[in-house]
Structure formats: C-alpha cells, structure tokens
Design an enzyme around this catalytic site. Structure first.
Site, PDB file in Angstrom:
ATOM      1  N   HIS A  17      94.785  47.164 110.698  1.00  0.00           N
ATOM      2  CA  HIS A  17      95.352  48.738 111.195  1.00  0.00           C
ATOM      3  C   HIS A  17      94.915  49.615 110.106  1.00  0.00           C
ATOM      4  O   HIS A  17      95.569  50.709 110.261  1.00  0.00           O
ATOM      5  CB  HIS A  17      96.422  48.637 111.817  1.00  0.00           C
ATOM      6  CG  HIS A  17      96.545  47.698 113.056  1.00  0.00           C
ATOM      7  ND1 HIS A  17      96.589  48.006 114.539  1.00  0.00           N
ATOM      8  CD2 HIS A  17      97.360  46.266 113.029  1.00  0.00           C
ATOM      9  CE1 HIS A  17      96.620  46.955 115.123  1.00  0.00           C
ATOM     10  NE2 HIS A  17      97.184  46.028 114.234  1.00  0.00           N
TER      11      HIS A  17
ATOM     12  N   GLU B 245      75.369  53.056 103.314  1.00  0.00           N
ATOM     13  CA  GLU B 245      74.988  54.073 104.016  1.00  0.00           C
ATOM     14  C   GLU B 245      73.778  53.867 104.921  1.00  0.00           C
ATOM     15  O   GLU B 245      73.779  54.019 106.067  1.00  0.00           O
ATOM     16  CB  GLU B 245      74.874  55.469 103.292  1.00  0.00           C
ATOM     17  CG  GLU B 245      76.495  55.956 103.164  1.00  0.00           C
ATOM     18  CD  GLU B 245      76.211  56.850 102.057  1.00  0.00           C
ATOM     19  OE1 GLU B 245      75.089  57.512 102.000  1.00  0.00           O
ATOM     20  OE2 GLU B 245      77.578  57.380 101.528  1.00  0.00           O
TER      21      GLU B 245
ATOM     22  N   LYS C 106      79.061  62.002  90.144  1.00  0.00           N
ATOM     23  CA  LYS C 106      79.212  61.358  91.542  1.00  0.00           C
ATOM     24  C   LYS C 106      78.194  60.507  91.560  1.00  0.00           C
ATOM     25  O   LYS C 106      77.015  60.555  91.713  1.00  0.00           O
ATOM     26  CB  LYS C 106      79.487  62.563  92.623  1.00  0.00           C
ATOM     27  CG  LYS C 106      80.038  62.121  93.810  1.00  0.00           C
ATOM     28  CD  LYS C 106      80.255  63.388  94.708  1.00  0.00           C
ATOM     29  CE  LYS C 106      81.092  62.863  96.030  1.00  0.00           C
ATOM     30  NZ  LYS C 106      80.584  61.744  96.742  1.00  0.00           N
TER      31      LYS C 106
ATOM     32  N   SER D 245      75.331  63.699  94.278  1.00  0.00           N
ATOM     33  CA  SER D 245      75.493  65.014  94.369  1.00  0.00           C
ATOM     34  C   SER D 245      74.703  65.850  93.512  1.00  0.00           C
ATOM     35  O   SER D 245      74.361  65.701  92.368  1.00  0.00           O
ATOM     36  CB  SER D 245      77.010  65.293  94.119  1.00  0.00           C
ATOM     37  OG  SER D 245      77.298  66.717  94.258  1.00  0.00           O
TER      38      SER D 245
END
Length: 442
Positions: A167, A310, A303, A297
């Site tokens: 969960h 993805e 970053k 980025s």
C-alpha cells in the site's frame, strides 16, 4: 539518388487504384507481413509445380521473384496504406503484381502467382506467420535477455535487506534481491504466456480460399505449402482447427495480443518500481542508483532522470492501446470473414517490435548498471515499525501494537521501546534480526 529511389515501380493497375483509394495514414503494411506474402507465394508456386498445375519454368521464375520479396529486397514496392480493405485484398494484389513483374513474360498476377489462393486466406496467413516469426526470433530472445539481467541483479542483491512496502507504506523487511527475483519471474511468466499463444498463431487458414471451402485449390495444396514453409523457417505451422473458424475469426491474433498486453503490464510494474526506488538522490527513496545517461533538465543543473523506465512505461501504454484496437478488430468477424485484418496486423506487429526494443533497452541501459545503496536500504529496514510483526509469536499482536504506537509517537527505535516494556533482550535479538526476518525459512 539512392538505388531504392531509382528503382521503377513494379506494381500494376490494382495497386495504383488502392494507393489512390486509401490516402489515410501514409503508413504501409508492416514489412514482415509483406515479406511473408512473398514467402507464401514462393512456396505456393513450387507446390503448384509439384502438383503439375503450373509449368515448372514459370513456377521457378515466380518463386525466385517471391524469394526476393521474402528477403526484404522489395519492401519499397508495397506502397498501399495499411488502412485499406479489411481483407488485405489490395496488398495481396500488390504482391501478385510485383512478383509477376519480376518473374517476366507470360506470368499473370492472378492466374499464376495467386494460383490456389485468395486474399481471404493468404493475407491472414501472412499476418499470423509474421507475428509468429517476430515473436520467436525477436521478442522472446529480447525478453530472455531482460530476465537474465534481472536474475543477475537478484543474485547480486541477495543480502541487501530493506523495508518491504505494501500500500506504499512500510512493511516487514525484504531483500532487494527478493524484489528483483520477483521481477525476473514476471518476465519469465511473460515469455511463457507468449509461447502459449504460439500454437494458435501457427494455425493458418491457407487453403480455405474465399470462404473456407477450398474452392479452386488442390486438396493437397495447403498441407504441402505448410510443410515447405515449416521446413524453410523452423516455425511450427499447422492446419486450422476448423477452416471456417480460421477464415471468419482472428482469435489467435487477439490471444497473442492479450499475452503481449500482460507483458506490458509486467514491464510497467517493474519500471515504476525501479524509478521509485531510484528516486532522489536526497529527497526520495534512493535505495538504488540507476545509470546516469543524460542531463535531466534544461534548467536544473545536475538533475538526472530515470529516462529508460519512462520509455518502457510509454511503450507499455502504447501496447495496451494497441491491444484495445486489436480487440475491437477481432470483434469484426462477420459470417465467413474478419474484415479488420490490416488493422490487427499493424498493431500486433507494432506491439511485438516495441516490446522487444524496450526489453533490450531496459536490460542494457538500466538493469545491467543498477547499483544498490546498501546503507540506505539497511537504514530503512531498521526504521520500519512493521518489523514488530516478528514479536507477535513472543508477546502477542496487542502488546506489539502498543510498542509500535509508542515508537511512532516518540521517534525511538522498536528495540528501545520494547526493552522498556519488559521484552527480554534475547527475544529482541532473535525477533529483530532483519536479515532473518526477510528470509524466515533460510
């Protein structure tokens, strides 16, 4: 100018009509389908010669020309949009015309190249075998590579204990290796599911001609062509369970797409876990380090994003969408013919190619380079209050619940609170062994 650009158009009037009639997507039928049309027509010509139905010289000229189509030399000669007549008649005529033109004088596209055939049995046969071939030669090997990559990481991370999560909340400890072994098993199960669909993909309607009756074909034609194709490719190609089922329904293609959808679902779970475990590096979970591939980025220096997971999840979404279209296509079996075969072909071959590429990419550019943040993982294992579950057999659920509540409220460790509550140190040593907790049965 390239050789392809200089090559003359080999197709004829029927192909030209179809090009004019279907200016839809600008996307031709999948290349593997066009090549399988060539392979089937080469085998058909040779079988018709063996049966004494076609002049031997004519047959060999047809077969040799069709072999070139099968080899991919003539992919540019299939210009008709994939969104065309639902039987694939236009592309079958396209193949007949190209092969006849290559074969030379005296060869008729319908009378000779298409002998013993109909678009209604040849085109779906090409789609089935194209899907079977691409799954066998491309997708399954790619998934094997991914499964092996995950299995190596499962072994490497076998001793890295961490907090489990259910969960999205802290749960009893597990090892990072156990999680990766689960991912590997998902991929292995996917390979098995896809393999289970193969026998139905290999059942082709060839020989049914227009409606499944076999009108205008020799009674031995279909069996001999299947035998020849199997010998040439190593694929298991068989007669249909029933010729009318094989002509009117495309259930085998729908089944295969369903198996691909499950693979897409599995890859989504795996990719999402990897990017969540790799989140951070300071404000996320940071349990694993994913390979750094590129800047993440255009504005935030330093970053780095989980680009491969993805990509994989985007591929999975497309495959699931393809399956929805294939399902709708499978519904369109009206009386003796399904009339959505080109659509099904387009989406099924697309799904196979996408999943194969994504599996190889995930293995090579992500999983193979993953490193465990052992210190962080072990810290999470010690922090999880769910470890109190191991105290249940000694002090009971209610007493363990009170210890958890106090530890959560005070920010102190389970061991400290339990000791204060009077739990014997020997019990704590045994119960709060996180590695043993993750592997209670050794």
């Amino acid at each position: 100018m390239s050789e392809t650009a200089e090559r003359p158009e080999l197709w004829g009037a029927e192909t030209r009509k179809a090009v004019e009639n279907f200016p839809v997507s600008g996307e031709p039928i999948p290349a593997p389908v066009a090549r399988w049309l060539g392979r089937i027509k080469a085998a058909a010509a040779r079988v018709n010669a063996d049966l004494g139905l076609l002049d031997a010289d004519l047959a060999e000229r047809i077969a040799s020309s069709a072999d070139r189509v099968a080899a991919g030399e003539l992919d540019d000669q299939f210009p008709i949009d994939v969104f065309q007549t639902g039987s694939g008649t236009s592309s079958n005529m396209n193949a007949n015309e190209v092969i006849a033109a290559l074969a030379g004088e005296g060869v008729h596209p319908n009378d000779h190249v298409n002998m013993g055939q109909s678009s209604n049995d040849v085109f779906p046969s090409a789609v089935h075998l194209a899907a079977l071939g691409e799954i066998t030669d491309d997708l399954r090997p790619a998934l094997e590579v991914l499964a092996a990559s995950l299995e190596r990481k499962a072994a490497e991370f076998d001793d890295v204990v961490k907090s489990g999560r259910t969960h999205l909340m802290d749960a009893v400890p597990v090892t990072l290796g156990q999680e990766f072994s689960g991912y590997a098993a998902q991929v292995r199960q996917g390979i098995a599911r896809v393999a289970d669909a193969a026998p139905r993909l290999g059942q082709i309607p060839l020989g049914g001609t227009a409606t499944g009756t076999g009108l205008n074909t020799h009674r031995e034609f279909a069996a001999r062509v299947r035998e020849r194709l199997s010998a040439e490719t190593g694929l298991t190609i068989s007669a249909p369970a029933d010729p009318f089922e094989a002509q009117a329904a495309r259930d085998g293609l729908v089944e295969a797409s369903g198996a691909l959808k499950v693979v897409a679902v599995s890859l989504t779970k795996i990719a999402n876990d990897l990017r969540m475990m790799g989140s951070g590096p300071r404000a996320g979970l940071a349990e694993i380090f994913l390979p750094e591939l590129q800047k993440g980025s255009s504005i935030m220096p330093g970053k780095v994003n989980p680009v491969i997971p993805e990509v994989v999840t985007q591929v999975a979404a497309q495959v699931i969408g393809n399956d929805a279209a294939i399902t709708v296509g499978g519904l369109q079996g009206h009386f003796e013919l399904n009339v959505f075969v080109p659509l099904i072909a387009r989406n099924l071959l697309d799904s196979i190619e996408l999943l194969a590429s994504a599996a190889r990419l995930l293995a090579a550019k992500c999983v193979d380079g993953i490193e465990a943040n052992r210190e962080q993982c072990e810290r999470y294992a010690e922090l999880t209050l769910s470890a109190a579950t191991a105290l249940n057999p000694s002090i009971g659920y209610d007493a363990a619940t009170e210890i958890v509540k106090e530890a959560a409220a005070s920010g102190r460790s389970l061991r400290e609170v339990a000791r204060e509550a009077g739990v014997d140190e020997s019990i704590l040593d045994e119960a709060l062994d996180y590695h043993a907790m993750a592997k209670p049965h050794g």
